[in-house]
Design a protein around this motif. Structure first.
Motif, PDB file in Angstrom:
ATOM      1  N   LEU A 210      23.390 -84.761  25.373  1.00  0.00           N
ATOM      2  CA  LEU A 210      22.853 -83.605  25.801  1.00  0.00           C
ATOM      3  C   LEU A 210      21.744 -83.832  26.816  1.00  0.00           C
ATOM      4  CD1 LEU A 210      24.091 -80.758  25.342  1.00  0.00           C
ATOM      5  CD2 LEU A 210      22.248 -80.590  23.547  1.00  0.00           C
ATOM      6  N   GLY A 211      20.834 -84.769  26.512  1.00  0.00           N
ATOM      7  CA  GLY A 211      19.390 -84.891  27.185  1.00  0.00           C
ATOM      8  C   GLY A 211      20.124 -85.356  28.634  1.00  0.00           C
ATOM      9  N   VAL A 212      20.920 -86.101  28.800  1.00  0.00           N
ATOM     10  CA  VAL A 212      21.650 -86.528  30.146  1.00  0.00           C
ATOM     11  C   VAL A 212      22.044 -85.370  30.833  1.00  0.00           C
ATOM     12  CG1 VAL A 212      23.104 -88.472  31.195  1.00  0.00           C
ATOM     13  CG2 VAL A 212      21.625 -88.994  29.386  1.00  0.00           C
ATOM     14  N   LEU A 213      23.127 -84.747  30.096  1.00  0.00           N
ATOM     15  CA  LEU A 213      23.650 -83.578  30.854  1.00  0.00           C
ATOM     16  C   LEU A 213      22.562 -82.715  31.295  1.00  0.00           C
ATOM     17  CD1 LEU A 213      27.061 -82.964  28.853  1.00  0.00           C
ATOM     18  CD2 LEU A 213      26.606 -84.372  30.942  1.00  0.00           C
ATOM     19  N   ASN A 214      21.579 -82.430  30.667  1.00  0.00           N
ATOM     20  CA  ASN A 214      20.787 -81.491  30.902  1.00  0.00           C
ATOM     21  C   ASN A 214      20.164 -81.939  32.283  1.00  0.00           C
ATOM     22  OD1 ASN A 214      21.420 -79.678  29.007  1.00  0.00           O
ATOM     23  ND2 ASN A 214      19.867 -80.373  27.631  1.00  0.00           N
ATOM     24  N   LEU A 215      19.579 -83.411  32.157  1.00  0.00           N
ATOM     25  CA  LEU A 215      18.998 -83.888  33.344  1.00  0.00           C
ATOM     26  C   LEU A 215      19.941 -83.420  34.446  1.00  0.00           C
ATOM     27  CD1 LEU A 215      17.064 -85.717  34.748  1.00  0.00           C
ATOM     28  CD2 LEU A 215      18.704 -87.727  34.241  1.00  0.00           C
ATOM     29  N   LEU A 216      21.343 -83.936  34.560  1.00  0.00           N
ATOM     30  CA  LEU A 216      22.190 -83.631  35.586  1.00  0.00           C
ATOM     31  C   LEU A 216      21.873 -82.222  35.981  1.00  0.00           C
ATOM     32  CD1 LEU A 216      25.106 -86.009  34.650  1.00  0.00           C
ATOM     33  CD2 LEU A 216      23.329 -86.479  36.796  1.00  0.00           C
ATOM     34  N   HIS A 232      36.849 -86.395  29.495  1.00  0.00           N
ATOM     35  CA  HIS A 232      38.175 -86.243  28.778  1.00  0.00           C
ATOM     36  C   HIS A 232      37.853 -84.797  27.942  1.00  0.00           C
ATOM     37  CE1 HIS A 232      36.351 -89.380  26.415  1.00  0.00           C
ATOM     38  NE2 HIS A 232      36.608 -88.448  25.639  1.00  0.00           N
ATOM     39  N   ASP A 233      36.551 -84.417  27.753  1.00  0.00           N
ATOM     40  CA  ASP A 233      36.199 -83.535  26.789  1.00  0.00           C
ATOM     41  C   ASP A 233      36.089 -82.063  27.311  1.00  0.00           C
ATOM     42  OD1 ASP A 233      35.249 -82.248  24.412  1.00  0.00           O
ATOM     43  OD2 ASP A 233      33.181 -82.879  25.277  1.00  0.00           O
ATOM     44  N   ILE A 234      36.839 -81.315  27.167  1.00  0.00           N
ATOM     45  CA  ILE A 234      36.930 -79.975  27.947  1.00  0.00           C
ATOM     46  C   ILE A 234      35.903 -79.018  27.249  1.00  0.00           C
ATOM     47  CG2 ILE A 234      38.765 -78.809  26.411  1.00  0.00           C
ATOM     48  CD1 ILE A 234      39.811 -77.611  29.060  1.00  0.00           C
ATOM     49  N   ALA A 235      35.139 -79.278  26.076  1.00  0.00           N
ATOM     50  CA  ALA A 235      34.212 -78.328  25.281  1.00  0.00           C
ATOM     51  C   ALA A 235      33.188 -78.964  26.273  1.00  0.00           C
ATOM     52  CB  ALA A 235      33.882 -78.764  24.007  1.00  0.00           C
ATOM     53  N   SER A 236      32.811 -80.098  26.855  1.00  0.00           N
ATOM     54  CA  SER A 236      31.583 -80.337  27.522  1.00  0.00           C
ATOM     55  C   SER A 236      31.543 -79.845  28.783  1.00  0.00           C
ATOM     56  CB  SER A 236      31.117 -81.793  27.540  1.00  0.00           C
ATOM     57  OG  SER A 236      32.110 -82.499  28.291  1.00  0.00           O
ATOM     58  N   ALA A 237      32.736 -79.513  29.099  1.00  0.00           N
ATOM     59  CA  ALA A 237      32.844 -78.924  30.509  1.00  0.00           C
ATOM     60  C   ALA A 237      32.665 -77.452  30.610  1.00  0.00           C
ATOM     61  CB  ALA A 237      34.434 -79.029  31.300  1.00  0.00           C
ATOM     62  N   ARG A 238      32.778 -76.830  29.362  1.00  0.00           N
ATOM     63  CA  ARG A 238      32.426 -75.593  29.322  1.00  0.00           C
ATOM     64  C   ARG A 238      30.871 -75.354  29.400  1.00  0.00           C
ATOM     65  NH1 ARG A 238      32.959 -71.843  24.038  1.00  0.00           N
ATOM     66  NH2 ARG A 238      31.979 -70.291  24.577  1.00  0.00           N
ATOM     67  N   TYR A 239      30.521 -76.200  28.531  1.00  0.00           N
ATOM     68  CA  TYR A 239      28.833 -76.197  28.515  1.00  0.00           C
ATOM     69  C   TYR A 239      28.253 -76.684  29.591  1.00  0.00           C
ATOM     70  CZ  TYR A 239      24.241 -77.953  27.414  1.00  0.00           C
ATOM     71  OH  TYR A 239      23.046 -78.138  27.467  1.00  0.00           O
ATOM     72  N   PHE A 240      28.678 -77.621  30.489  1.00  0.00           N
ATOM     73  CA  PHE A 240      28.078 -78.088  31.568  1.00  0.00           C
ATOM     74  C   PHE A 240      28.545 -77.733  33.107  1.00  0.00           C
ATOM     75  CE2 PHE A 240      27.556 -82.228  34.094  1.00  0.00           C
ATOM     76  CZ  PHE A 240      26.431 -82.185  34.428  1.00  0.00           C
TER      77      PHE A 240
END
Ligand code: ATP
Ligand code: SF4
Length: 352
Positions: A210-216, A232-240
């Protein structure tokens, strides 16, 4: 039939655009014999992909293992020659390749790889890696003090503070998350407009993803970057991600804003991806390595991809038309920019 071209586009200046991007890898002789092919067989890794990256937006590219996501990123980074199609940077074609053109392009479009350890040379310090990137792209200043300032700036941007704590360390002295931050800092050393992030958190511990995605996301906002986020994780696509594109067996099958694609998916394959995620409500929880084997059947061979809709052998909604006619992208509902390549949304349907 409503064309997807009619759909309203999201805001944000277009940085990078792929048009009809295609990559076929020639099959080596041993494999040709295995598939009983005497002709010039090829792996149809990417076929006719259209993709737009806009300033200040993250676009997720989602799909199972082997669907062609990394190949799209490598094509966009011009690490592979393409079989067909074009990539435009600010509307300018990249068909004409040449040393200087490529260097200019590489400065604008930077790639971040899945494995930060593999992408950093273990015998060199962080200072070495970052200095090299800054110098290659002409951002190292004109003297030692300016270089030191530039080094501090890129590490500050990825929240590795104080920079002097990290500059003279070797990659193995850092955690996985810190190594990926260094890889991002190195990309920023080029002063890019677009970042191509190929599964940037999948090799990191769940607790630091989460920290690295928040940085991006923070970089996207502060530097107004266009980001391609491959997962490959569609749930993280929704979040990010602001927008999500779904890829199946080398072709794009659905696209739109992430909320719509993940909450109201139209394409049967997107529905399968969402249904086969272990817990649809978790965002960045216990991720599986990929979603292969959990759906209805296996992805097809890309050496002999199915005719018509490539998803038809697995699709519970398939009709006769799906076996012969390649679906075109069709506008879905009234959500701007939402489209799916599926005959269910055409007036003539799947032809029962
Ligand atoms: P993953 O999530 O596992 O990385 P992916 O969706 O990124 O998968 P790609 O790595 O782009 O998929 O691969 C797409 C297809 O192209 C696969 O069938 C793969 O085997 C094939 N492929 C990729 N690179 C090459 C290559 N250099 N030579 C031959 N075939 C390749
Ligand atoms: Fe299924 Fe046909 Fe739609 Fe393909 S076009 S996803 S086979 S219904």
């Amino acid at each position: 039939m409503t064309s997807v071209q009619d759909a309203e586009a999201p805001a944000g200046e277009v940085v990078l655009e792929a048009q009809g991007l295609t990559k076929h890898f020639p099959v080596r002789r041993g494999l040709r014999d295995l598939f009983n092919r005497r002709d010039r067989a090829a792996v149809h890794a990417v076929d006719d992909v259209h993709l737009i990256l806009r300033r200040g937006r993250v676009t997720a590219l989602v799909g199972e293992s082997g669907s062609g996501k990394s190949t799209v990123a490598r094509l966009l980074a011009q690490l592979y020659p393409r079989t067909d199609g074009d990539i435009k940077l600010h509307g300018t074609s990249t068909r004409v390749r040449g040393g200087r053109n490529f260097r200019r392009y590489a400065a604008r479009v930077q790639m971040i790889f899945q494995d930060p350890f593999a992408s950093l040379n273990p015998v060199h310090t962080i200072r070495y890696h970052l200095t090299r990137a800054l110098k290659i792209h002409g951002n190292a200043g004109t003297n030692a003090a300016e270089l030191e300032q530039a080094l501090h700036d890129v590490l500050n941007r990825v929240s590795m503070t104080p920079p002097e704590r990290y500059l003279d360390k070797f990659p193995h002295e850092l955690s996985g998350g810190q190594r990926q931050r260094v890889a991002i800092a190195r990309a920023l050393g080029a002063n890019p407009e677009a970042l191509l992030a190929d599964e940037p958190v999948s090799m990191l511990d769940v607790s630091i993803r989460l920290g690295v995605l928040n940085l991006l996301r923070d970089l996207k906002e502060r530097l107004n970057l266009a980001i391609l986020y491959i997962t490959h994780d569609i749930a993280s696509a929704r979040y990010f991600a602001d927008d999500t594109m779904v890829m199946y067996a080398g072709r794009m099958v659905e696209g739109g804003d992430s909320e719509t694609v993940t909450q109201s998916p139209a394409h049967p394959y997107t529905k399968l991806l969402i249904d086969s995620a272990p817990d649809p409500d978790r965002l960045l929880g216990e991720l599986e390595p990929d979603t292969r084997d959990r759906g209805n059947g296996e992805p097809p061979s890309l050496i002999n991809p199915p005719a018509g809709c490539r998803f038809h052998p697995r699709c519970p909604m398939a009709g006769p038309r799906c076996e012969t006619e390649l679906p075109v992208p069709l506008v879905i509902g009234d959500k701007p920019g939402h489209w799916a390549a599926c005959w269910l949304y055409d007036e003539q349907g799947v032809g029962r």
